[in-house]
Write a protein that holds these residues in place. Structure first.
Motif, PDB file in Angstrom:
ATOM      1  N   GLU A 198       3.870   5.496  -5.878  1.00  0.00           N
ATOM      2  CA  GLU A 198       3.746   5.459  -7.333  1.00  0.00           C
ATOM      3  C   GLU A 198       2.693   6.442  -7.825  1.00  0.00           C
ATOM      4  O   GLU A 198       2.916   7.161  -8.797  1.00  0.00           O
ATOM      5  CB  GLU A 198       3.393   4.041  -7.805  1.00  0.00           C
ATOM      6  CG  GLU A 198       4.540   3.074  -7.771  1.00  0.00           C
ATOM      7  CD  GLU A 198       4.142   1.678  -8.221  1.00  0.00           C
ATOM      8  OE1 GLU A 198       2.995   1.482  -8.694  1.00  0.00           O
ATOM      9  OE2 GLU A 198       4.973   0.765  -8.099  1.00  0.00           O
ATOM     10  N   ARG A 199       1.539   6.481  -7.153  1.00  0.00           N
ATOM     11  CA  ARG A 199       0.473   7.413  -7.550  1.00  0.00           C
ATOM     12  C   ARG A 199       0.936   8.855  -7.404  1.00  0.00           C
ATOM     13  O   ARG A 199       0.644   9.702  -8.254  1.00  0.00           O
ATOM     14  CB  ARG A 199      -0.797   7.178  -6.726  1.00  0.00           C
ATOM     15  CG  ARG A 199      -1.543   5.908  -7.098  1.00  0.00           C
ATOM     16  CD  ARG A 199      -2.920   5.859  -6.461  1.00  0.00           C
ATOM     17  NE  ARG A 199      -2.888   5.917  -5.017  1.00  0.00           N
ATOM     18  CZ  ARG A 199      -2.889   4.873  -4.198  1.00  0.00           C
ATOM     19  NH1 ARG A 199      -2.919   3.652  -4.698  1.00  0.00           N
ATOM     20  NH2 ARG A 199      -2.862   5.040  -2.896  1.00  0.00           N
ATOM     21  N   GLU A 218       0.825  -1.206   0.000  1.00  0.00           N
ATOM     22  CA  GLU A 218       0.000   0.000   0.000  1.00  0.00           C
ATOM     23  C   GLU A 218       0.864   1.263   0.000  1.00  0.00           C
ATOM     24  O   GLU A 218       0.592   2.218  -0.735  1.00  0.00           O
ATOM     25  CB  GLU A 218      -0.918  -0.006   1.225  1.00  0.00           C
ATOM     26  CG  GLU A 218      -1.845   1.175   1.307  1.00  0.00           C
ATOM     27  CD  GLU A 218      -2.699   1.144   2.567  1.00  0.00           C
ATOM     28  OE1 GLU A 218      -3.180   2.215   2.952  1.00  0.00           O
ATOM     29  OE2 GLU A 218      -2.873   0.053   3.157  1.00  0.00           O
ATOM     30  N   LEU A 267       2.323   1.664  -3.482  1.00  0.00           N
ATOM     31  CA  LEU A 267       1.310   2.139  -4.426  1.00  0.00           C
ATOM     32  C   LEU A 267       1.071   3.635  -4.260  1.00  0.00           C
ATOM     33  O   LEU A 267       0.941   4.373  -5.237  1.00  0.00           O
ATOM     34  CB  LEU A 267      -0.016   1.389  -4.229  1.00  0.00           C
ATOM     35  CG  LEU A 267      -0.098  -0.024  -4.768  1.00  0.00           C
ATOM     36  CD1 LEU A 267      -1.456  -0.639  -4.428  1.00  0.00           C
ATOM     37  CD2 LEU A 267       0.120  -0.038  -6.272  1.00  0.00           C
TER      38      LEU A 267
END
Length: 184
Positions: free
Chosen positions: A123-124, A117, A120
């Protein structure tokens, strides 16, 4: 055998009350809390204090495993410390209880997902920054160093170390400013 709680949120504007209520309901007599990012155990003084204080037979409670650690490595390090101290880890909202084999296995899985999580989210964030840069709306952080002051001090014959000392910045920052103009 004592029950201790650990509550954590990432930012100063977040509220700890829900975690505190859950830890009190679990029977925790002492609860250490802090507002600090969970991506690293650095700068988490309350966690360090608690880990030092725990004794054999104690139980450490968190509401969720991601309150304790957001990386598999940090989680494993904390669990290793707890194991050495003969302290069990329990979560009020997840079936985690390191005194059982199933609880240990579930803990490891939750650690993997917490790290996933976090990755992620990073990355976002990077994707969003790249899109904003492509549109020309992302300029990055505003400069906190007055470059003209650096140049004035340099013109007055001061070296990088003296400039850095006078402005309270690092020498590398002085060189970065001076080199940026030289390369432009």
């Amino acid at each position: 055998m004592a029950k201790y709680g650990y509550a954590r949120v990432s930012t100063s504007d977040q509220d700890l009350s829900i975690q505190m209520d859950a830890l009190r309901a679990a029977g925790c007599g002492i609860i250490r809390m802090e507002k600090q990012s969970g991506t690293s155990t650095e700068k988490r003084a309350e966690l360090a204090t608690l880990l030092d204080f725990l004794r054999p037979g104690d139980e450490l409670f968190v509401t969720r495993v991601d309150r304790l650690a957001r990386s598999v490595g940090d989680l494993q390090m904390i669990v290793s410390i707890l194991r050495e101290k003969q302290v069990s880890l329990k979560a009020t909202e997840q079936p985690v209880d390191t005194s059982s084999a199933a609880g240990k296995a579930f803990l490891d899985m939750l650690g993997v997902f917490a790290e996933f999580e976090t990755n992620l989210r990073k990355e976002r964030q990077l994707e969003g920054i790249a899109k904003a840069k492509a549109k020309g709306v992302y300029q990055g952080r505003k400069a906190t160093i007055d470059a003209s002051r650096v140049f004035d001090l340099r013109k007055n014959g001061k070296g990088a170390s003296a400039i850095a000392h006078e402005l309270g910045i690092g020498r590398a920052s002085v060189y970065r400013i001076l080199n940026k103009t030289n390369s432009a």
